[in-house]
Write a protein that holds these residues in place. Structure first.
Motif, mmCIF file in Angstrom:
data_model
loop_
_atom_site.group_PDB
_atom_site.id
_atom_site.type_symbol
_atom_site.label_atom_id
_atom_site.label_comp_id
_atom_site.label_asym_id
_atom_site.label_seq_id
_atom_site.Cartn_x
_atom_site.Cartn_y
_atom_site.Cartn_z
ATOM 1 N N GLN A 10 0.910 -1.359 0.065
ATOM 2 C CA GLN A 10 -0.027 -0.057 0.023
ATOM 3 C C GLN A 10 0.811 1.297 -0.071
ATOM 4 N N ARG A 11 1.861 1.143 0.652
ATOM 5 C CA ARG A 11 3.060 2.471 0.816
ATOM 6 C C ARG A 11 3.393 2.504 -0.845
ATOM 7 N N VAL A 12 3.636 1.584 -1.293
ATOM 8 C CA VAL A 12 4.419 1.702 -2.909
ATOM 9 C C VAL A 12 3.173 2.374 -3.762
ATOM 10 N N ILE A 13 1.943 1.897 -3.519
ATOM 11 C CA ILE A 13 0.776 2.202 -4.266
ATOM 12 C C ILE A 13 0.485 3.636 -4.062
ATOM 13 N N LYS A 17 0.632 6.791 -6.486
ATOM 14 C CA LYS A 17 -0.667 7.667 -6.828
ATOM 15 C C LYS A 17 -0.732 9.169 -6.234
ATOM 16 N N THR A 18 -0.012 9.361 -5.179
ATOM 17 C CA THR A 18 0.453 10.810 -4.641
ATOM 18 C C THR A 18 1.410 11.556 -5.656
ATOM 19 N N ALA A 19 2.270 10.961 -6.283
ATOM 20 C CA ALA A 19 3.097 11.618 -7.270
ATOM 21 C C ALA A 19 2.266 11.757 -8.332
ATOM 22 N N ARG A 20 1.639 10.854 -8.987
ATOM 23 C CA ARG A 20 0.780 11.339 -10.179
ATOM 24 C C ARG A 20 -0.033 12.225 -9.982
ATOM 25 N N LYS A 21 -0.854 12.324 -8.826
ATOM 26 C CA LYS A 21 -1.802 13.483 -8.592
ATOM 27 C C LYS A 21 -0.910 14.695 -8.401
ATOM 28 N N GLU A 22 0.219 14.807 -7.731
ATOM 29 C CA GLU A 22 1.010 16.224 -7.442
ATOM 30 C C GLU A 22 1.415 16.627 -8.771
ATOM 31 N N ARG A 23 1.551 15.850 -9.717
ATOM 32 C CA ARG A 23 2.218 16.347 -11.189
ATOM 33 C C ARG A 23 1.034 16.545 -12.095
ATOM 34 N N GLY A 24 -0.228 16.355 -11.650
ATOM 35 C CA GLY A 24 -1.411 16.641 -12.341
ATOM 36 C C GLY A 24 -1.779 15.792 -13.572
ATOM 37 N N ILE A 41 -4.757 1.576 -14.646
ATOM 38 C CA ILE A 41 -4.394 2.376 -13.502
ATOM 39 C C ILE A 41 -5.146 2.282 -12.432
ATOM 40 N N ALA A 42 -6.581 2.439 -12.672
ATOM 41 C CA ALA A 42 -7.521 2.573 -11.689
ATOM 42 C C ALA A 42 -7.555 1.029 -10.880
ATOM 43 N N LYS A 43 -7.399 -0.116 -11.512
ATOM 44 C CA LYS A 43 -7.045 -1.437 -10.786
ATOM 45 C C LYS A 43 -6.217 -1.328 -10.070
ATOM 46 N N VAL A 44 -5.038 -0.820 -10.546
ATOM 47 C CA VAL A 44 -3.684 -0.887 -9.586
ATOM 48 C C VAL A 44 -3.848 0.140 -8.462
ATOM 49 N N GLU A 45 -4.495 1.278 -8.575
ATOM 50 C CA GLU A 45 -4.565 2.130 -7.412
ATOM 51 C C GLU A 45 -5.548 1.763 -6.409
ATOM 52 N N ASP A 52 3.853 -5.959 -11.402
ATOM 53 C CA ASP A 52 5.039 -6.708 -11.406
ATOM 54 C C ASP A 52 6.162 -5.691 -11.245
ATOM 55 N N VAL A 53 7.176 -6.207 -10.989
ATOM 56 C CA VAL A 53 8.336 -5.415 -10.806
ATOM 57 C C VAL A 53 8.725 -4.207 -12.260
ATOM 58 N N VAL A 54 8.656 -4.827 -13.114
ATOM 59 C CA VAL A 54 8.837 -4.048 -14.649
ATOM 60 C C VAL A 54 7.735 -2.672 -14.507
ATOM 61 N N GLU A 55 6.525 -3.367 -14.448
ATOM 62 C CA GLU A 55 5.394 -2.476 -14.473
ATOM 63 C C GLU A 55 5.707 -1.428 -13.598
ATOM 64 N N PHE A 56 6.105 -1.506 -12.043
ATOM 65 C CA PHE A 56 6.478 -0.839 -11.195
ATOM 66 C C PHE A 56 7.338 0.440 -11.605
ATOM 67 N N VAL A 57 8.432 -0.224 -11.926
ATOM 68 C CA VAL A 57 9.570 0.740 -12.643
ATOM 69 C C VAL A 57 9.170 1.771 -13.575
ATOM 70 N N HIS A 58 8.339 1.337 -14.622
ATOM 71 C CA HIS A 58 7.915 2.256 -15.834
ATOM 72 C C HIS A 58 7.012 3.184 -15.053
ATOM 73 N N LEU A 59 6.137 2.702 -14.265
ATOM 74 C CA LEU A 59 4.938 3.642 -13.783
ATOM 75 C C LEU A 59 5.904 4.765 -12.756
ATOM 76 N N ALA A 60 6.695 4.521 -12.046
ATOM 77 C CA ALA A 60 7.336 5.028 -11.086
ATOM 78 C C ALA A 60 8.146 6.309 -11.853
ATOM 79 N N ARG A 61 8.767 5.770 -12.992
ATOM 80 C CA ARG A 61 9.480 6.783 -13.637
ATOM 81 C C ARG A 61 8.516 7.665 -14.598
ATOM 82 N N LEU A 62 7.503 7.334 -14.963
ATOM 83 C CA LEU A 62 6.454 7.960 -15.573
ATOM 84 C C LEU A 62 5.773 9.271 -14.536
ATOM 85 N N VAL A 63 5.642 8.966 -13.358
ATOM 86 C CA VAL A 63 5.153 10.036 -12.600
ATOM 87 C C VAL A 63 6.306 10.610 -11.639
#
Length: 77
Positions: A10-13, A17-24, A41-45, A52-63
């Motif tokens: 939950q801390r990861v998600i 989510k917070t980073a995504r929202k903060e960046r608009g 994205i809705a289901k992840v959040e 998975d780890v690859v999706e996490f890395v891509h998502l993190a970098r995008l936000v």
């Protein structure tokens, strides 16, 4: 294996989510950048779908979050 609803997961998600929202960035914009439907994205959040780890890395970098910082934050506890 930890549950999708574990504190650590939950801390990861929440960090993503917070980073995504903060960046608009909307869920739809993030999904488009990933080549996924907005529902992904809705289901992840909501915890309905686990990353998975690859999706996490891509998502993190995008936000704009450094993946290792998120991982280190869960290792501290």
């Amino acid at each position: 294996m930890a549950s999708v609803y574990s504190d650590e997961y939950q801390r990861v998600i929440n960090a993503l989510k917070t980073a995504r929202k903060e960046r608009g960035i909307t869920q739809a914009q993030l999904a488009e950048a990933l080549g996924k439907p907005q529902s992904f994205i809705a289901k992840v959040e909501s915890g309905e779908r686990r990353l998975d780890v690859v999706e996490f890395v891509h998502l993190a970098r995008l936000v704009g979050v450094e993946p290792t910082n998120v991982i280190n934050s869960i290792n501290k506890n």
